[in-house]
Design a protein around this motif. Structure first.
Motif, short mmCIF file in Angstrom:
data_model
loop_
_atom_site.label_atom_id
_atom_site.label_comp_id
_atom_site.label_asym_id
_atom_site.label_seq_id
_atom_site.Cartn_x
_atom_site.Cartn_y
_atom_site.Cartn_z
N ASP A 1 -5.97 27.67 -31.11
CA ASP A 1 -5.21 26.46 -30.84
C ASP A 1 -5.41 26.01 -29.40
O ASP A 1 -5.60 26.83 -28.49
CB ASP A 1 -3.71 26.69 -31.08
CG ASP A 1 -3.39 26.92 -32.55
OD1 ASP A 1 -4.18 26.48 -33.40
OD2 ASP A 1 -2.34 27.55 -32.83
N TYR A 2 -5.38 24.70 -29.20
CA TYR A 2 -5.47 24.16 -27.85
C TYR A 2 -4.05 24.05 -27.32
O TYR A 2 -3.30 23.14 -27.65
CB TYR A 2 -6.15 22.78 -27.87
CG TYR A 2 -6.43 22.25 -26.48
CD1 TYR A 2 -7.58 22.62 -25.80
CD2 TYR A 2 -5.54 21.39 -25.85
CE1 TYR A 2 -7.85 22.16 -24.52
CE2 TYR A 2 -5.79 20.92 -24.57
CZ TYR A 2 -6.95 21.29 -23.92
OH TYR A 2 -7.20 20.83 -22.65
N ALA A 3 -3.65 25.00 -26.49
CA ALA A 3 -2.26 25.08 -26.03
C ALA A 3 -2.20 25.48 -24.57
O ALA A 3 -1.90 26.63 -24.23
CB ALA A 3 -1.48 26.08 -26.88
N PRO A 4 -2.48 24.54 -23.64
CA PRO A 4 -2.44 24.88 -22.22
C PRO A 4 -1.02 25.08 -21.73
O PRO A 4 -0.06 24.53 -22.28
CB PRO A 4 -3.07 23.65 -21.56
CG PRO A 4 -2.78 22.53 -22.51
CD PRO A 4 -2.87 23.14 -23.88
N ARG A 5 -0.87 25.88 -20.72
CA ARG A 5 0.43 26.04 -20.06
C ARG A 5 0.51 25.04 -18.92
O ARG A 5 -0.51 24.51 -18.48
CB ARG A 5 0.61 27.47 -19.55
CG ARG A 5 -0.33 27.86 -18.43
CD ARG A 5 -0.01 29.25 -17.87
NE ARG A 5 -0.18 30.28 -18.88
CZ ARG A 5 -1.30 30.91 -19.12
NH1 ARG A 5 -2.41 30.59 -18.45
NH2 ARG A 5 -1.39 31.85 -20.03
N MET B 1 -3.98 34.77 -25.48
CA MET B 1 -3.70 34.52 -24.07
C MET B 1 -4.94 33.96 -23.37
O MET B 1 -4.84 33.05 -22.53
CB MET B 1 -3.23 35.80 -23.39
CG MET B 1 -2.73 35.60 -21.97
SD MET B 1 -1.90 37.07 -21.32
CE MET B 1 -0.37 36.99 -22.25
N THR C 1 -5.25 30.31 -24.21
CA THR C 1 -4.32 29.52 -23.39
C THR C 1 -4.86 29.36 -21.98
O THR C 1 -4.78 28.27 -21.39
CB THR C 1 -2.94 30.19 -23.37
OG1 THR C 1 -2.39 30.17 -24.69
CG2 THR C 1 -1.99 29.47 -22.43
N ASP C 2 -5.40 30.44 -21.42
CA ASP C 2 -6.02 30.37 -20.09
C ASP C 2 -7.15 29.33 -20.09
O ASP C 2 -7.28 28.55 -19.14
CB ASP C 2 -6.59 31.73 -19.70
CG ASP C 2 -5.52 32.76 -19.40
OD1 ASP C 2 -4.35 32.38 -19.27
OD2 ASP C 2 -5.87 33.96 -19.30
N THR D 1 -5.88 25.82 -20.12
CA THR D 1 -5.28 25.51 -18.81
C THR D 1 -6.36 25.21 -17.78
O THR D 1 -6.22 24.31 -16.96
CB THR D 1 -4.40 26.68 -18.35
OG1 THR D 1 -3.43 26.97 -19.37
CG2 THR D 1 -3.68 26.35 -17.06
#
Length: 382
Positions: free
Chosen positions: A115-119, A155, A158-159, A162
């Motif tokens: 999934d494309y899920a940036p913090r 993780m 997500t990195d 970001t």
């Protein structure tokens, strides 16, 4: 099984007859009587090939390694990108097809299989020229982000997202909402058609197998470096004039052609033995499909069309993606270094995907050098 004569076996192995017979007696080489002359023997061609490869192992390995460095044989296994028969595919999907409708975020999710899920990121870098902001943003992250070893796939994904957002924020000079291509389009004062062309270009530039910048990113990843550090390694390599900065050479060539005329500029370069920037590609002898796709979606200015025609008539070369990006930059009056930024932002998805794949192997990329200098007597050292 194929069988060869003793003379041929001796020639392939480069040994004396006694050595050949010793191989047979020790069970390392299978032999049988020659059906046409029982007084002679035939030898297993497969065994001979195996023995020959072992005898020339170091030399042969060195030759293979040397040939693999420049457009040679594959040097590692990957499930990400393949270039075959004039097609470019990301995880089994044709890049041209993906570029038709996908957003860059969706293309990244496909390439990363996550999934494309940036913090939430750090404040964007807003000072300095566009290209410098990209370097500053990644260097700032690389100086503080944790290393990648031991981090889960989720993780790491997500990195990666970001890091990509960090680059986009640096390119636009601020944070924003909505698809990446629209944020870039707004920052560069593009109309909807121009922004959509940027979207297509970003996806078509997303990865290109084991190119120089991607290999740099994988080497960094093999040490356990953070994903931001891996992307910085890729960006640094991309900046060279034989890689991503080649688009600057294209733009210079286009300016040259406008000044002298397309036919004169092309003939002059060919007469002087100089390259035609933006034309030809070793992996696409029939033409770069990325360039064909991009050039089909906007009207190429007349003077650029003249260059295409002159090159076709004088050399028969096809335009590559560097030409297409350069032509796009001129057609839509993109800011200085925007063409390089399109290349860098799109390709960063590839760097990050390859980095994650390399991290998961747990192996260090550490080739050996073949020393070609001389050895000095230590007693002669002052």
């Amino acid at each position: 099984m194929a069988w060869i004569s003793s003379a041929e076996a001796i020639r392939q192995l480069g040994v004396r007859p006694q050595t050949l017979y010793a191989y047979v007696s020790r069970g390392r080489l299978e032999a049988r009587p020659d059906p046409e002359d029982p007084r002679r023997s035939l030898y297993s061609a497969e065994d001979i090939e195996r023995l020959a490869s072992r005898r020339s192992g170091p030399k042969r390995a060195a030759e293979i390694a040397r040939a693999s460095i420049a457009w040679g044989e594959p040097v590692l296994t990957s499930k990400l990108t393949v270039i075959a028969e004039g097609r470019l595919c990301y995880r089994g999907v044709d890049a041209i097809d993906l570029s038709q409708t996908a957003t860059l975020e969706a293309a990244a999710a496909h390439f990363w299989a996550a999934d494309y899920a940036p913090r939430p990121g750090m404040p964007p870098v807003t000072d300095g020229p566009l290209k410098a902001r990209l370097f500053t943003a990644l260097a700032t992250r690389a100086g503080t982000d944790p290393h990648a070893r031991g981090r889960s796939r989720a993780m790491l994904a997500t990195d990666a997202a970001t890091v990509l957002e960090t680059l986009v924020d640096a390119a636009t000079g601020g944070t924003g909402d909505g698809p990446i291509h629209k944020r870039l389009g707004a920052a560069w004062a593009l109309d909807p058609d121009g922004a959509d062309l940027v979207r297509r270009a970003l996806i078509l530039m997303l990865d290109h197998e084991l190119n120089a910048s991607t290999f740099s990113a994988r080497v960094a990843a093999s040490t356990g470096a953070s994903l931001s550090a891996c992307a910085l390694a890729g960006l640094s390599t991309l900046s060279g004039p034989l890689h991503g900065a080649a688009v600057n050479g294209v733009l210079a060539f286009l300016s040259e052609a406008r000044l002298l005329g397309a036919g004169v500029a092309v003939s002059a370069r060919l007469d002087e033995g100089r390259a035609l920037p933006g034309f030809g590609h070793p992996l696409y002898p029939g033409g770069d499909p990325r360039a064909t796709e991009l050039l089909a979606h906007f009207e190429v200015p007349e003077k650029l069309a003249d260059i295409l025609s002159a090159v076709a008539n004088e050399s028969g070369e096809y335009p590559n993606v560097d030409f297409a990006i350069g032509a796009m930059a001129q057609r839509f009056a993109l800011p200085t270094d925007a063409a390089f930024s399109v290349f860098a932002i799109g390709r960063s998805i590839g760097w990050l995907g390859h980095a994650m794949e390399q991290i998961e192997t747990g192996s260090l990329i550490r080739p050996r050098a073949r020393y070609a200098g001389e050895m000095l007597d230590s007693a002669a050292w002052p």
